[in-house]
Every structure is written in structure tokens, then in C-alpha cells.
Design a protein around this motif. Structure first.
Motif, PDB file in Angstrom:
ATOM      1  N   VAL A 102       0.888  -1.119   0.156  1.00 24.63           N
ATOM      2  CA  VAL A 102       0.067   0.114  -0.045  1.00 24.63           C
ATOM      3  C   VAL A 102       1.047   1.335  -0.018  1.00 24.63           C
ATOM      4  N   MET A 117       6.616 -13.441  -8.670  1.00 30.13           N
ATOM      5  CA  MET A 117       7.261 -14.714  -8.033  1.00 30.13           C
ATOM      6  C   MET A 117       6.083 -15.758  -7.806  1.00 30.13           C
ATOM      7  N   GLY A 169       6.649 -10.550  -0.073  1.00 30.35           N
ATOM      8  CA  GLY A 169       6.164  -9.524  -0.074  1.00 30.35           C
ATOM      9  C   GLY A 169       6.247  -9.000   1.564  1.00 30.35           C
TER      10      GLY A 169
HETATM   11  C1  LIG Z   1      -6.511  -4.511   2.910  1.00 31.03           C
HETATM   12  C2  LIG Z   1      -4.986  -4.450   3.152  1.00 31.03           C
HETATM   13  C3  LIG Z   1      -4.596  -5.110   4.601  1.00 31.03           C
HETATM   14  C4  LIG Z   1      -3.625  -5.155   4.711  1.00 31.03           C
HETATM   15  N1  LIG Z   1      -3.197  -5.565   6.066  1.00 31.03           N
HETATM   16  C5  LIG Z   1      -1.553  -5.503   6.304  1.00 31.03           C
HETATM   17  C6  LIG Z   1      -1.246  -6.087   7.662  1.00 31.03           C
HETATM   18  O1  LIG Z   1      -2.095  -6.399   8.571  1.00 31.03           O
HETATM   19  N2  LIG Z   1       0.185  -6.056   7.937  1.00 31.03           N
HETATM   20  C7  LIG Z   1       0.819  -5.772   7.206  1.00 31.03           C
HETATM   21  O2  LIG Z   1       2.276  -5.829   7.388  1.00 31.03           O
HETATM   22  N3  LIG Z   1       0.740  -5.413   5.816  1.00 31.03           N
HETATM   23  C8  LIG Z   1      -0.425  -5.263   5.369  1.00 31.03           C
HETATM   24  N4  LIG Z   1      -1.108  -4.969   4.103  1.00 31.03           N
HETATM   25  C9  LIG Z   1       0.119  -4.335   3.376  1.00 31.03           C
HETATM   26  C10 LIG Z   1       0.537  -5.523   2.381  1.00 31.03           C
HETATM   27  O3  LIG Z   1      -0.300  -6.696   2.255  1.00 31.03           O
HETATM   28  C11 LIG Z   1       1.916  -5.861   2.910  1.00 31.03           C
HETATM   29  O4  LIG Z   1       2.900  -4.890   2.763  1.00 31.03           O
HETATM   30  C12 LIG Z   1       2.303  -7.228   2.186  1.00 31.03           C
HETATM   31  O5  LIG Z   1       3.632  -7.636   2.859  1.00 31.03           O
HETATM   32  C13 LIG Z   1       2.822  -7.374   0.610  1.00 31.03           C
HETATM   33  O6  LIG Z   1       2.945  -8.558   0.044  1.00 31.03           O
HETATM   34  P1  LIG Z   1       2.760  -8.731  -1.531  1.00 31.03           P
HETATM   35  O7  LIG Z   1       3.254 -10.075  -1.709  1.00 31.03           O
HETATM   36  O8  LIG Z   1       1.348  -8.253  -1.811  1.00 31.03           O
HETATM   37  O9  LIG Z   1       3.970  -7.523  -2.039  1.00 31.03           O
HETATM   38  P2  LIG Z   1       3.740  -6.593  -3.208  1.00 31.03           P
HETATM   39  O10 LIG Z   1       2.942  -5.654  -2.854  1.00 31.03           O
HETATM   40  O11 LIG Z   1       3.674  -7.602  -4.424  1.00 31.03           O
HETATM   41  O12 LIG Z   1       5.422  -6.188  -3.146  1.00 31.03           O
HETATM   42  C14 LIG Z   1       5.643  -5.341  -1.888  1.00 31.03           C
HETATM   43  C15 LIG Z   1       7.185  -5.073  -2.189  1.00 31.03           C
HETATM   44  O13 LIG Z   1       7.846  -6.217  -1.848  1.00 31.03           O
HETATM   45  C16 LIG Z   1       8.761  -6.444  -3.019  1.00 31.03           C
HETATM   46  N5  LIG Z   1       8.732  -7.871  -3.166  1.00 31.03           N
HETATM   47  C17 LIG Z   1       7.782  -8.718  -3.194  1.00 31.03           C
HETATM   48  N6  LIG Z   1       8.158 -10.027  -3.514  1.00 31.03           N
HETATM   49  C18 LIG Z   1       9.650  -9.958  -3.117  1.00 31.03           C
HETATM   50  C19 LIG Z   1      10.600 -10.931  -3.182  1.00 31.03           C
HETATM   51  N7  LIG Z   1      10.349 -12.195  -3.110  1.00 31.03           N
HETATM   52  N8  LIG Z   1      12.002 -10.445  -2.934  1.00 31.03           N
HETATM   53  C20 LIG Z   1      12.032  -9.183  -2.821  1.00 31.03           C
HETATM   54  N9  LIG Z   1      11.166  -8.329  -2.773  1.00 31.03           N
HETATM   55  C21 LIG Z   1       9.992  -8.706  -3.050  1.00 31.03           C
HETATM   56  C22 LIG Z   1       8.319  -5.584  -4.180  1.00 31.03           C
HETATM   57  O14 LIG Z   1       9.050  -5.114  -4.937  1.00 31.03           O
HETATM   58  C23 LIG Z   1       7.568  -4.420  -3.333  1.00 31.03           C
HETATM   59  O15 LIG Z   1       8.559  -3.585  -3.085  1.00 31.03           O
HETATM   60  C24 LIG Z   1      -2.413  -4.771   3.816  1.00 31.03           C
HETATM   61  C25 LIG Z   1      -2.661  -4.323   2.670  1.00 31.03           C
HETATM   62  C26 LIG Z   1      -4.318  -4.188   2.239  1.00 31.03           C
HETATM   63  C27 LIG Z   1      -4.451  -3.980   0.976  1.00 31.03           C
END
Ligand SMILES: Cc1cc2nc3c(=O)[nH]c(=O)nc-3n(C[C@H](O)[C@H](O)[C@H](O)COP(=O)(O)OP(=O)(O)OC[C@H]3O[C@@H](n4cnc5c(N)ncnc54)[C@H](O)[C@@H]3O)c2cc1C
Length: 492
Positions: A102, A117, A169
Motif C-alpha cells: 500500500v 514470484m 512481500g
Molecule cells: C486490505 C489490506 C490489508 C493489509 N494488512 C496488512 C497487515 O495486516 N500487515 C501488514 O504488514 N501489511 C498489510 N498490508 C500491506 C501488504 O499486504 C503487505 O505490505 C504485504 O507484505 C505485501 O505483500 P505482497 O506479496 O502483496 O507484495 P507486493 O505488494 O507485490 O510487493 C511489496 C514489495 O515487496 C517487493 N517484493 C515482493 N516479493 C519479493 C521478493 N520475493 N523478494 C524481494 N522483494 C519482493 C516488491 O518489489 C515491493 O517492493 C495490507 C494491505 C491491504 C491492501
């Protein structure tokens, strides 16, 4: 569909790929024809993450970033080859988990190759004696937790985005789950990782409960936000399914009373898995029918684990709440939270009313927590157009808390949504820094917070920048994030 019809939000310093066909052919040679796409439908899917202002942009026909190619590698060696090739051609590579971030972390603001990934989705081993699970990092969070639950375990990491975020993530953004007060944040849960560095080298950090082997280099990648390396495999701590769960809730006259009660619980070395404080406004929003909580501040607790320990935790939790003027509200508010904890309809409904809406989580020592809460509310309420500013507190330590603000407002006539959004963010972050807090608790930096990094880190930003330059001299891995507006020497 022609992307020229859409207004591109991030269009500065885009990498112009001269011969896209050549790049596509080479990628296909590396990962196979089925694992590369330049189809518009795929490109469109990767133009954004879940940054909430993205919903406003979507409605207005705007797109955040525009990638050139999408790829889904299946082995660590292929990722290494892609990175070597991208360095040769000086093309950005953006690691992508599930796009639930976010703060704009996975938005391809310079264009380039999205490295999704999702095919790294295997669980490799559960070790009952060591209490560990090893998995590839593209695995979906819910799939991992569901698998563990079936075998009688939990990883204890349950973010609200569990159903649509990946292990990689979580690691990249230093995520924190709803049960974090007992089980820890992702950095406490991770024991070992495998990483591909920006120039293609594959390195493995041993799985070990603890080590005194010099500086712990692997920490660079937990919170590296895909700018220093791609994390491909991780070993996590797990726990046997809890024997007992107690649901407790109390309502308090003021936020200060809730801070005192929860601080005193943690001081006793008692760690309820879940603690959540809802300020007066959120209590009214989430628990309108609880009579004992009218005009009050609700706190819910979940204690879980060994029955004898849970019973003791419950006694001490109740004792501290009652000592601080808490009124027992029973188990129902916690049951209600369990039922609704993954529901986020509020978030996506606001932009349809032209409201700019977002959440900002920050960290504080106990010393400053109350001051930060009031300062943010006061500063935000002075902003033109603000409709709501509320908070809850969902991550606790013996030494402090993570506070989570929610705001919504309408931009002025002369303002774009993005300008208003930035004004809201800047007002909140300024109030937090002035009151002694830290700018991010668990969502990361991405684009949204990058221009505050100098104020947050002071002199150490220089060292961080030097590490980035050393590991990624061509600045190909997720460029424009974390360090962007403070990158001395200019973007490459
Ligand atoms: C409704 C909602 C609720 C949420 N609740 C929480 C919560 O309770 N706690 C929380 O911490 N966050 C929360 N988040 C935020 C989000 O889910 C986290 O930041 C999550 O960790 C992102 O994971 P993703 O796999 O979707 O990563 P992405 O959004 O795809 O990527 C996030 C970042 O990680 C990098 N990345 C992804 N995979 C890798 C990898 N394998 N190696 C290196 N870099 C990588 C990407 O380049 C980017 O910079 C929430 C978001 C939403 C929309």
C-alpha cells in the motif's frame, strides 16, 4: 487497448527500451515462451499495487506505472539469469509478490520487467523437531497458513491481507500480522533465507535459531523492499495449534487509560496474541451496539496457547484493565472482530464518492504514544476538506506501540487527488516526527514515504545509499523506491 489513452501518473525518468522484441526473445529463451508476456491485459494488471489512491486513479482512467514485460520465472537460476541480462541491458526489474502493498513498492515507475514470484509457490519442508517450515517466497499467505493449520501448526503471521499477499512481500516490507504481539513480526519469525543479488549472485543464509557470526547481513533483505535482492526461499518458525483461546474485551474512558492498561500487561511479560485498541471514533464505528462501550475506547484481547498459561494471562489482563477503569464488555466484541477482520469494503467504496482515503501506520515508544495520537488528530483536523481522522493501535511491545491512522477527505477545487493525498500524508508524518515517533511501523517506505527517509534515518541514509550502490551499481532492481528523492548522484 492503447495505453496512450490513459494518463500515466509516474512518467519521469522512464527507461526507454529501444528493441523490446529482442528483450522479449531473450527472456523467452531464459524462462520459456509461456513465462513471458507483453499482452496488454497482463501489462494492465501490473500497473499498480494496492496503494489506496490507485482506486481514485482507476476511476479516472489513470494508471500508476507502465511495465514493458512480465515474466514468471520458476527457478532461482532463471532469476539469476534475468538479473544478469537486465544489468547488461540496463533495464529495471521489479519483484512482484501479490501487489497488496500500500505504499507503491511494486509499481513499475521506471517501466521495465515485472518479475512475478507466483510460480515460487512450493512448501519444501516442515520440521516438527526444529519447529520450522521452509517455503518458496511466492507462496500465497493463506495457502501457507492453511497448509500449516491442517498439519497442526501456525506460523502466527496473520496480516489482514493474508488472502492476497505473499511470503516474499511480507519479508520485503517487514510485515506485521494481527497476532504479532505474541508471535512476533516477520523479522522475528524468519530464521533463514535465500536471496538473488541484483547482479545475479545467489546467496544462502543458514537457518539457525541465533548466531554470533558478525553483522547479520540477511537483515538487509528483510525490509529491503525488493531493492537490494530478490528473496526466493525462507525458513520460518512455526508453533503447534494453540490448545486454548480466551476472548476478552474492556471499554475505557480515555485512550490514556488503554495505554496504561496494555503497557502494564506487557510489563508483566504477558503477551496476549492479539491486542487492539480502537479510539472513540473507531469504537463507535466498529462496536455501535455495545452498551458498555458508548463514548468509550474499546480494547479487545485474544490470549492463546497452553491452557494453564492462557488462564494466567487472562487473570492478569483482566486485573490490569480493571485497575485502569476498564469495564468488561464480554467475548462478543472479539467474536465480531474475528468475523469481520478480513473485510475491507470501506477502502474501495470511498473513491466512488471522490474521497481520498488512506491509512498510515507509525511506531512510537510509550513515552510519546499519547502525544503522537493527539498531535496527528489535531493537525489533520485543521486540514481543509478532512472528513475523518481516526486511529487504532494493533501492535504492542513492552516499550511502545504501532499506531494506525485512517483518514478521508475531499481535495480542494484546485488540487489533484495526488496533491491532496500527499498533503494528508505529509501532515501526519510531520506531526509524528515532531512528537518523537517513527514514520513507518509495517507497511514499508515504497514511494509514499521515500521523501521522509532523510528525516527518519539522519546520517545513516548515506550508508544505506552506499550499500544500494555497491550491490546494484546499475540501479536496476526496483529503482525509484526508498532512496529515490534522496539519491545523490542522480537516478541511473
Ligand atoms: C486490505 C489490506 C490489508 C493489509 N494488512 C496488512 C497487515 O495486516 N500487515 C501488514 O504488514 N501489511 C498489510 N498490508 C500491506 C501488504 O499486504 C503487505 O505490505 C504485504 O507484505 C505485501 O505483500 P505482497 O506479496 O502483496 O507484495 P507486493 O505488494 O507485490 O510487493 C511489496 C514489495 O515487496 C517487493 N517484493 C515482493 N516479493 C519479493 C521478493 N520475493 N523478494 C524481494 N522483494 C519482493 C516488491 O518489489 C515491493 O517492493 C495490507 C494491505 C491491504 C491492501
Amino acid at each position: 487497448m492503447d495505453f496512450k489513452d490513459f494518463e500515466l501518473i509516474y512518467k519521469e525518468n522512464r527507461c526507454e527500451i529501444k528493441d523490446k522484441q529482442k528483450i522479449e526473445l531473450k527472456l523467452k529463451e531464459i524462462v520459456g515462451n509461456n513465462n513471458v508476456s507483453t499482452k496488454e491485459i497482463d501489462i494492465l494488471a501490473y500497473t499498480n499495487d494496492t496503494t489506496l489512491i490507485g482506486f481514485n486513479w482507476m476511476i479516472q482512467g489513470q494508471i500508476a506505472g507502465l511495465p514493458d514485460l512480465i515474466t514468471w520465472p520458476e527457478t532461482v537460476e532463471k532469476i539469476s539469469e534475468i538479473l544478469k541480462f537486465a544489468n547488461q541491458e540496463k533495464i529495471p526489474v521489479i519483484p512482484y509478490g501479490e501487489g497488496s502493498g500500500v505504499v507503491g513498492g511494486s509499481i513499475p515507475i521506471r517501466g521495465g520487467i515485472i518479475l512475478d514470484m507466483k510460480k515460487f509457490n512450493k512448501i519444501l519442508e516442515i520440521n516438527d523437531k526444529n519447529l520450522t517450515v521452509t517455503a518458496q517466497t511466492g507462496i500465497n499467505g493463506m495457502n501457507l497458513e492453511r497448509y500449516l493449520n491442517k498439519k497442526g501448526y501456525t506460523a502466527g503471521h496473520i496480516p489482514q491481507s493474508l488472502y492476497f499477499s505473499s511470503l516474499g512481500g511480507w519479508i520485503a516490507h517487514r510485515a506485521a500480522g494481527q497476532f504479532s504481539t505474541k508471535y512476533g513480526k516477520i523479522e522475528d519469525i524468519i530464521l533463514g533465507i535465500e536471496v538473488v543479488l541484483p547482479q545475479g549472485e545467489i546467496i544462502n543464509f543458514k537457518t539457525i535459531p541465533r548466531a554470533a557470526t558478525g553483522p547479520q547481513l540477511e537483515r538487509l533483505f528483510i525490509g529491503g523492499e525488493g531493492t537490494l535482492g530478490i528473496v526466493t526461499k525462507a525458513t520460518l518458525r512455526i508453533w503447534p495449534t494453540p490448545e486454548k483461546r480466551s476472548l476478552i474485551s474492556y471499554a475505557f474512558p480515555s485512550i490514556e487509560d488503554t495505554f496504561n492498561a496494555t503497557r502494564q500487561i506487557l510489563r508483566e511479560n504477558i503477551y496476549p496474541a492479539v491486542i487492539r485498541i480502537y479510539d472513540k471514533f473507531e469504537t463507535k464505528r466498529h462496536f455501535p451496539n455495545i452498551d458498555n462501550a458508548k463514548e468509550k475506547v474499546m480494547v479487545i484481547f485474544v490470549c492463546e496457547g497452553n491452557t494453564k498459561l492462557v488462564d494466567l494471562e487472562e487473570i492478569i489482563t483482566r486485573e490490569k484493565c480493571e485497575k485502569n477503569s476498564g469495564v468488561d464488555c464480554g467475548a462478543y466484541p472479539v467474536e465480531h472482530w474475528f468475523e469481520t477482520r478480513f473485510r475491507v469494503t470501506e477502502t474501495s467504496s470511498m473513491p466512488t464518492y471522490k474521497i481520498v482515503f488512506d491509512t498510515i501506520e507509525i511506531a512510537s515508544l510509550w513515552d510519546n504514544a499519547s502525544n503522537i495520537y493527539h498531535s496527528v488528530l489535531e493537525s489533520m483536523n485543521k486540514l481543509e476538506g478532512i472528513i475523518l481522522i481516526t486511529a487504532h493501535v494493533s501492535h504492542f511491545y513492552p516499550n511502545g506501540v504501532g499506531i494506525y491512522f485512517t483518514f478521508g477527505g475531499a481535495p480542494g477545487k484546485e488540487q489533484t487527488d495526488l496533491e491532496y493525498y500527499q498533503e494528508c500524508w505529509d501532515t501526519t508524518i510531520k506531526a509524528v516526527l515532531e512528537a518523537g515517533g517513527s514514520i513507518a511501523h509495517h507497511h514499508g517506505i515504497g514511494i509514499n514515504r521515500s521523501h521522509w527517509m532523510e528525516s527518519e534515518l539522519g546520517g545513516s541514509i548515506k550508508t544505506l545509499r552506499e550499500i544500494k550502490q555497491l550491490l546494484d551499481p546499475q540501479n536496476i532492481l526496483n529503482p525509484g523506491k526508498i532512496y529515490v528523492d534522496v539519491w545523490k548522484g542522480g537516478e541511473k
